[in-house]
Every structure is written in structure tokens, then in C-alpha cells.
Design an enzyme around this catalytic site. Structure first.
Site, PDB file in Angstrom:
ATOM      1  CG  ASN A  32      -0.216   0.136   2.532  1.00 58.86           C
ATOM      2  OD1 ASN A  32       0.998   0.014   2.587  1.00 58.86           O
ATOM      3  ND2 ASN A  32      -0.962   0.371   3.613  1.00 58.86           N
ATOM      4  CG  LEU A  33       2.936   2.364  -2.753  1.00 63.72           C
ATOM      5  CD1 LEU A  33       2.811   3.350  -3.907  1.00 63.72           C
ATOM      6  CD2 LEU A  33       4.212   1.555  -2.911  1.00 63.72           C
ATOM      7  CB  THR A 145      11.289  -9.066  15.366  1.00 65.96           C
ATOM      8  OG1 THR A 145      12.359  -8.585  16.165  1.00 65.96           O
ATOM      9  CG2 THR A 145      10.017  -8.933  16.179  1.00 65.96           C
ATOM     10  CB  SER A 187       8.726  -1.392  21.122  1.00 71.41           C
ATOM     11  OG  SER A 187       8.640  -2.253  19.991  1.00 71.41           O
ATOM     12  CE1 TYR A 189       7.958  -4.658  13.906  1.00 66.43           C
ATOM     13  CE2 TYR A 189       9.814  -4.554  15.423  1.00 66.43           C
ATOM     14  CZ  TYR A 189       9.232  -5.047  14.280  1.00 66.43           C
ATOM     15  OH  TYR A 189       9.911  -5.952  13.509  1.00 66.43           O
ATOM     16  CG  HIS A 190       9.867  -5.572  19.567  1.00 67.83           C
ATOM     17  ND1 HIS A 190      10.390  -4.337  19.839  1.00 67.83           N
ATOM     18  CD2 HIS A 190      10.744  -6.156  18.717  1.00 67.83           C
ATOM     19  CE1 HIS A 190      11.534  -4.187  19.189  1.00 67.83           C
ATOM     20  NE2 HIS A 190      11.770  -5.264  18.499  1.00 67.83           N
ATOM     21  CE  LYS A 193       7.113  -7.970  12.944  1.00 64.31           C
ATOM     22  NZ  LYS A 193       6.834  -8.287  11.557  1.00 64.31           N
ATOM     23  CG  LEU A 247      26.656  -1.824  11.001  1.00 64.36           C
ATOM     24  CD1 LEU A 247      27.759  -1.291  11.906  1.00 64.36           C
ATOM     25  CD2 LEU A 247      26.984  -3.253  10.593  1.00 64.36           C
ATOM     26  CG  ASN A 248      22.385  -0.098   7.364  1.00 65.50           C
ATOM     27  OD1 ASN A 248      23.420  -0.742   7.338  1.00 65.50           O
ATOM     28  ND2 ASN A 248      21.325  -0.425   6.656  1.00 65.50           N
ATOM     29  NE  ARG A 330      15.371   1.367  20.982  1.00 65.17           N
ATOM     30  CZ  ARG A 330      15.041   0.537  20.001  1.00 65.17           C
ATOM     31  NH1 ARG A 330      14.629  -0.684  20.265  1.00 65.17           N
ATOM     32  NH2 ARG A 330      15.145   0.920  18.748  1.00 65.17           N
ATOM     33  CD  GLU A 332      17.309  -0.837  25.306  1.00 63.13           C
ATOM     34  OE1 GLU A 332      16.769  -1.662  24.552  1.00 63.13           O
ATOM     35  OE2 GLU A 332      18.234  -0.090  24.936  1.00 63.13           O
TER      36      GLU A 332
END
Ligand SMILES: NC(=O)c1ccc[n+]([C@@H]2O[C@H](COP(=O)([O-])OP(=O)(O)OC[C@H]3O[C@@H](n4cnc5c(N)ncnc54)[C@H](O)[C@@H]3O)[C@@H](O)[C@H]2O)c1
Length: 420
Positions: A32-33, A145, A187, A189-190, A193, A247-248, A330, A332
Site C-alpha cells: 500500500n506504499l 523478529t 515496544s 511494534y514487538h 509480533k 549499524l547502517n 528506550r 530496557e
């Protein structure tokens, strides 16, 4: 095989679509972009200039003679069209990447928490329900994840999805049973999952669906053999505080001479995988589908683990960029150990690409090429997990909620071209 690739326009979905098309599979991307839409909302773009969907498909045809089909559809809300597409195409497998996947974005505002849950849980459930409804016996391969396990130390290596425990029956006998590994999301998001896992277990048991859930580590790298064939096939590369993977992000910061922002002590240990291995793992999972009636097959799709500060030191050694220890937004553990079992993919022949300096150089070269496109003010992560964390961040809020409610759709103006 005929494959539906939900979320095939994204960071992992696009290179996977190309790879599977190159292998001779018939690929239909459904997206759905929304990810391009979120770029507009966050006022940041992929570091690499990604082409429109139409241009991407055209470039692939010109480079290889192969066709990738495209359907623009919201899997979370357009249920009837999804059923129609399943009826019409009868795919052998559906690979599901179609989710809102950034933990910081999912924690940003109440609206985005609700969006993430509504979108992610509905895409998963609509897909499962539609397959039963359309009577299509497709193998579902879902991207989960490693974060479902949580990052607290259990003192033992994390098994692949199921934990073997001993229970005492009413007759006093002790029996060994496999249970889904307890979840411990870090989170919203997690958490989505984790909910997905229950839905998969139910549909595998109740409807005999063949499902594979891939508990993926953090992906690094950007290009694969196929995305490097033509500049119009370039993969997206996120570096901002919401979507950039660690890393990115460090490599982008190093290219700019922007001190590497390590959250807290950097003692968080995480699991990683290179983008090329992700693509290969999905191909392996497709070839080894569970049988009807079998429990959900769960793989740990990660090839190595590192502490965040180790990664920062690695990048520092290679580039000389200094390290800045900043407040962790976060909620954590300050430090954690992590050992991950990933025997199944290795047994199926995966030969992992390990993180070493040569490969990082390839990513650095990409970053340097597109350095002019970087928006420095989008680098810090300003999404706080709780109000208490928020007050310790001395940064402005990342997005303007007024803009969010009426996002500009310029990025989507390309869709009409797809008809051609
Ligand atoms: N990138 C990582 O490091 C990483 C790590 C672990 C797991 N994963 C998982 O892998 C999957 C893919 O991640 P990614 O990095 O490619 O994410 P991404 O955001 O780049 O791509 C997701 C794609 O799904 C599409 N999408 C979202 N909701 C949709 C909907 N309702 N209907 C149709 N399309 C929809 C988006 O437009 C986007 O193109 C996700 O499920 C993510 O949770 C990613």
C-alpha cells in the site's frame, strides 16, 4: 512457484522480490506504499533515491527480461480485494513483510501506537482469514523478529521458537512438552509480533495452514546482487532515528563525521543479519515448508550477535569517527547478554556473510555517494518510551502531528503509471 509478496516495496521485501524473480518464481508484489507515505510524514527520505514502483518494475524487465506484477492494496483494510486476488492468482506461497516495523515509530505518540497495532495485527489476521476464505492452500512465510523473546538474560541460548519444559501431571508423572517460548516485547511494534505468533498457532491447528515464522535479527547492508544491476533497482536505506537500523546509522554518522550516538552504555546485545542472508533464508524457508497439520515452523533468522558499543568501536576503528554516549530513550535493561540458536538455517546450507570491515566499506561507499541527501537533524532518535524518558531528552519532538493527519501524497503520485 507463484508468490505473493506482501510489503514487497520495502527494505527487505524489494531485494527478496528481485531475488525470487531471478530464481524463476512468478512474483506478485502487494503493497500500500505506506512506508513511502511515512517518509513524507517524517520529512526524511531513503538515503538512496528509490524509483517509483512502475520504474522499479520496468527496470527489472529491462535488466533481466523478467516481469514482476504489482498490486497496490492495503492488506489491513481491503479484505475483499485480498480475497479476490487470492482467488484470481492462487499463489503457492505468500511472504508477508507488510507491517509497520520501527520500534521507535511505534512508541512515538498514542496515535502511532494504535496505528501500529491496527495495521500489523490486521494484516496478519486478514491474510490468514482470507486464505481460508478463498480456499487457497498457500504456505505463509512471515517476517517476525528476535525481539519477541525480549532482551533480558535467561542464562541460556534462545531456542528456535519453542521451549522444552517439564510439567508434572495429575498422576505425579513428569512429562516433557514444547511450548511457544514466552514473549517479552520491548515496544508496541514487538508486541504485535507476539500477537502474530498466537494467530499463527491457531490457524495452523484449526485450519491446517502451513506457516513459517522467521524471527529475524536486525538487518544491515543495503544492496544485493540483484538491486545492484541498475540504479533504478537500488534498495532503500533508512538512517533516521526512527527507521534506521543501528549499524547502517553508525555508518551514515561516520561518513558525516557526526559522533556515533550510542544509547546508554551501549551494553545492549542484539542479533544481526546481512540483507543478502535475509533474502537467502527466505528462499530456504520457501523450499522447506511445513506439512499440513504440522505446528508452525519457527526459525531464528540471525547470524551473529554484538553489543551496540562493540559495533560503535568497529566503525570508530575503521573511520576514526568519535563515539558519543547519549541518553537511552528506550525502557530496557542497561546491559544484556544474548546467545541465539540458529541451527536450522545452517543445516539447510546457509553460509552466512559475517560482519567484517570489507563489507562495511561497501555500505560506507553507498553512504558517501548519496551524502548530500542526508538530513542531519533526522539522525537523533527522539521517540521516548515513557514520559520519564521523554523529559530526559533535550531534543525537539520529531514530527508535527498536524502534518501527520494530512500527509502529503506526492510520493504516491507514481501509482497511476503502473497501469502501463
Ligand atoms: N529491517 C529490519 O532490520 C527487520 C528486522 C527484523 C524484522 N523485520 C521485519 O521484516 C519485515 C519487513 O521489514 P522492512 O525493513 O522491509 O520494512 P519496510 O517498512 O521497509 O517495508 C514494509 C513494507 O510493507 C508495506 N506495508 C505496511 N503495511 C502495509 C499494509 N497494511 N498493506 C500493504 N503493505 C503494507 C510498506 O509500504 C513497506 O513497503 C517487517 O515485518 C519487519 O517487522 C525487519
Amino acid at each position: 512457484m507463484r508468490l505473493f509478496i506482501l510489503g514487497g516495496d520495502g527494505f527487505v521485501g524489494w531485494p527478496t522480490s528481485l531475488h525470487l524473480s531471478a530464481q524463476g518464481h512468478e512474483v506478485v508484489i502487494i503493497d500500500n506504499l505506506s512506508r513511502r507515505h511515512i517518509d513524507v510524514e517524517l520529512k526524511v527520505e531513503s538515503l538512496t533515491p528509490i524509483a517509483s514502483p512502475a520504474e522499479r518494475c520496468r527496470a527489472w524487465r529491462e535488466a533481466t527480461g523478467k516481469t514482476i506484477h504489482w498490486e497496490t492494496l492495503d492488506v489491513a483494510s481491503e479484505y475483499s480485494r485480498l480475497v479476490e486476488l487470492l482467488h484470481a492468482w492462487k499463489p503457492d506461497a505468500v511472504i508477508d513483510f507488510a507491517q509497520q516495523r520501527a520500534a521507535p515509530y511505534s512508541m512515538k505518540t498514542p496515535r502511532l501506537k494504535r496505528y501500529t497495532v491496527n495495521n500489523n495485527v490486521s494484516t496478519t489476521h486478514n491474510l490468514l482469514c482470507a486464505l481460508v476464505d478463498a480456499e487457497v492452500d498457500a504456505h505463509v512465510v512471515h517476517l517476525g523478529t528476535m525481539g519477541v523473546y525480549g532482551y533480558s538474560d535467561t542464562g541460556s541460548a534462545i531456542p528456535e521458537g519453542y521451549l522444552n519444559v517439564e510439567v508434572q501431571g495429575g498422576d505425579g508423572q513428569r512429562r516433557s512438552v514444547d511450548i511457544l517460548h514466552p514473549t517479552n516485547p520491548g515496544s508496541i511494534y514487538h508486541a504485535t509480533k507476539c500477537i502474530d505468533q498466537i494467530l499463527f498457532a491457531f490457524y495452523a491447528k484449526n485450519d491446517g495452514m502451513r506457516i513459517t515464522d522467521l524471527h529475524q535479527g536486525i538487518v544491515w547492508g543495503t544492496q544485493t546482487r540483484e538491486t545492484a544491476l541498475d540504479p533504478r533497482l537500488v534498495n532503500r536505506f533508512d538512517y533516521d532515528g526512527d527507521y534506521g537500523t543501528v549499524l547502517n546509522r553508525f555508518l551514515v554518522q561516520a561518513a558525516l563525521g557526526y559522533p556515533l550516538t550510542v544509547h546508554g552504555t551501549g551494553g545492549q546485545t542484539r542479533a544481526f543479519i546481512h540483507i543478502s542472508d535475509t533474502v537467502r533464508c527466505i528462499e530456504l524457508a520457501l523450499r522447506h515448508a511445513p506439512r499440513r497439520g504440522e505446528r508452525v515452523k519457527i526459525f531464528n533468522q540471525a547470524t551473529e550477535t554484538h553489543r551496540v558499543r562493540e559495533l560503535a568501536h568497529l566503525v570508530h576503528r575503521q573511520t576514526g569517527c568519535p563515539i558519543d554516549y547519549v541518553h537511552n530513550p528506550r525502557n530496557e535493561a542497561v546491559e544484556n547478554d544474548l546467545a541465539v540458536i540458529n541451527e536450522q538455517f545452517l543445516a539447510l546450507g546457509l553460509n552466512p556473510v559475517r560482519l567484517h570491515e570489507g563489507l562495511m566499506q561497501e555500505v560506507l561507499d553507498t553512504v558517501v555517494r548519496f551524502k548530500e541527501r542526508i538530513r542531519r537533524e533526522r539522525i537523533p532518535c527522539v521517540s521516548a518510551w515513557t514520559r520519564a524518558h521523554d523529559t530526559q531528552l533535550s531534543l525537539p519532538p520529531a514530527i508535527d502531528d498536524a502534518l501527520v493527519k494530512q500527509p502529503k501524497l506526492d510520493a504516491l503520485s507514481c501509482i497511476g503509471e503502473l497501469a502501463s
